[in-house]
Design an enzyme around this catalytic site. Structure first.
Site, PDB file in Angstrom:
ATOM      1  N   SER A 141       0.709  -1.322   0.026  1.00  0.00           N
ATOM      2  CA  SER A 141       0.070  -0.124  -0.065  1.00  0.00           C
ATOM      3  C   SER A 141       0.831   1.226  -0.013  1.00  0.00           C
ATOM      4  O   SER A 141       1.945   1.323   0.375  1.00  0.00           O
ATOM      5  CB  SER A 141      -0.973   0.017   1.168  1.00  0.00           C
ATOM      6  OG  SER A 141      -1.581   1.188   1.368  1.00  0.00           O
ATOM      7  N   TYR A 154      -1.459  -1.354  10.849  1.00  0.00           N
ATOM      8  CA  TYR A 154      -1.701  -1.733   9.395  1.00  0.00           C
ATOM      9  C   TYR A 154      -0.443  -0.793   8.625  1.00  0.00           C
ATOM     10  O   TYR A 154      -0.193  -1.366   7.691  1.00  0.00           O
ATOM     11  CB  TYR A 154      -3.106  -1.163   9.034  1.00  0.00           C
ATOM     12  CG  TYR A 154      -3.358  -0.991   7.494  1.00  0.00           C
ATOM     13  CD1 TYR A 154      -3.690  -2.352   6.787  1.00  0.00           C
ATOM     14  CD2 TYR A 154      -3.391   0.135   6.712  1.00  0.00           C
ATOM     15  CE1 TYR A 154      -3.589  -2.327   5.453  1.00  0.00           C
ATOM     16  CE2 TYR A 154      -3.222   0.052   5.271  1.00  0.00           C
ATOM     17  CZ  TYR A 154      -3.618  -1.388   4.851  1.00  0.00           C
ATOM     18  OH  TYR A 154      -3.864  -1.577   3.485  1.00  0.00           O
TER      19      TYR A 154
END
Length: 258
Positions: A141, A154
């Site tokens: 990401s 995360y």
């Protein structure tokens, strides 16, 4: 396409994982798809078979269970399948201050986003290296380039995936294998609701579809790119993140996610 060159995709029942399965099926690759929930996975597998006419094996497995990667490998070995391409897509996020997240949920996140990814890579990479063909795509990401207050674990897990993938790409240089980190930014998918992050400004601004991300990822991997960042805005974000002081970046991310 040689029908023995299977692509194994985790988290393939929805979102970017399913879009990646469609991209490789469209190119004629036989698939092995895995996900936590057997029902949606079976539906996705049937759709892939009917739409693209390729072989699709669905193997349900919850990667928050440490034994799941081994069971997936055994299921494939029992069928004489040795994937040529591994796509580690499964992952999830948890939204909120670090101390508000339960330790049990935190452990599951780290298991799925990091430990299962590493274990699956270790299980399937040796056979690829012996054939000198294939490789690994890890779905990371743009979050992996930033500190992420309100989603601390995360963001950190995706930073691990980016770093691990770059290191793996270097180690595999000259072996005939590819390692790619696919780093989408905010993407239109179910991720927002599942992570509890639907109230975040960042994900409310998602513009790229899962299909666009998957197309860029598949093309980049097949061109042997170590890093794929889909979308001009996301590329600019990654570049600027390398210039900003970490303390400033953390403050900005916290404001945008709040």
């Amino acid at each position: 396409m040689d029908q023995s060159r299977h692509v194994l995709i985790t988290g393939a029942s929805r979102g970017i994982g399913l879009a990646l399965a469609r991209e490789f099926a469209r190119r004629g690759y036989p698939l092995v798809v895995t996900a936590r929930d057997p029902g949606p996975l079976a539906v996705a597998a049937r759709e892939l078979r009917e739409s693209f006419g390729v072989s699709v094996l669905d193997v349900a497995g919850d990667l928050s269970d440490r034994s799941a990667p081994g069971r997936i490998a055994t299921a494939l070995d029992d069928r004489g399948i040795s994937p040529h391409i591994l796509i580690n897509n499964a992952g999830f996020g948890l939204y909120g201050p670090f101390l508000s997240i339960s330790p049990e949920e935190e452990e599951k996140l780290l298991q799925v986003n990091i430990s299962a990814l590493v274990t699956l890579t270790r299980l399937f990479l040796p056979a690829m290296r012996a054939r000198r063909e294939g490789g690994v795509m890890n779905v990371a990401s743009t979050a992996g380039f930033l500190p992420g207050p309100l989603m601390a674990s995360y963001y950190a897990s995706k930073a691990f995936v980016v770093s691990f993938s770059h290191a793996l790409a270097r180690e595999l240089a000259g072996t005939g294998l590819t390692a790619t980190a696919l780093c989408p930014g905010p993407t239109i998918s179910e991720f927002q609701e599942r992570s509890g992050m639907h109230q975040s400004w960042i994900l409310r601004k998602a513009t790229l579809s899962a299909e666009a991300v998957a197309r860029a990822g598949a093309e980049g991997f097949l061109r042997r790119k170590p890093l794929v960042v889909p979308g001009a805005f996301n590329k600019a974000s990654v570049f600027s993140s390398r210039l900003a002081p970490r303390t400033l970046a953390a403050r900005v991310v916290e404001k945008l996610q709040g």
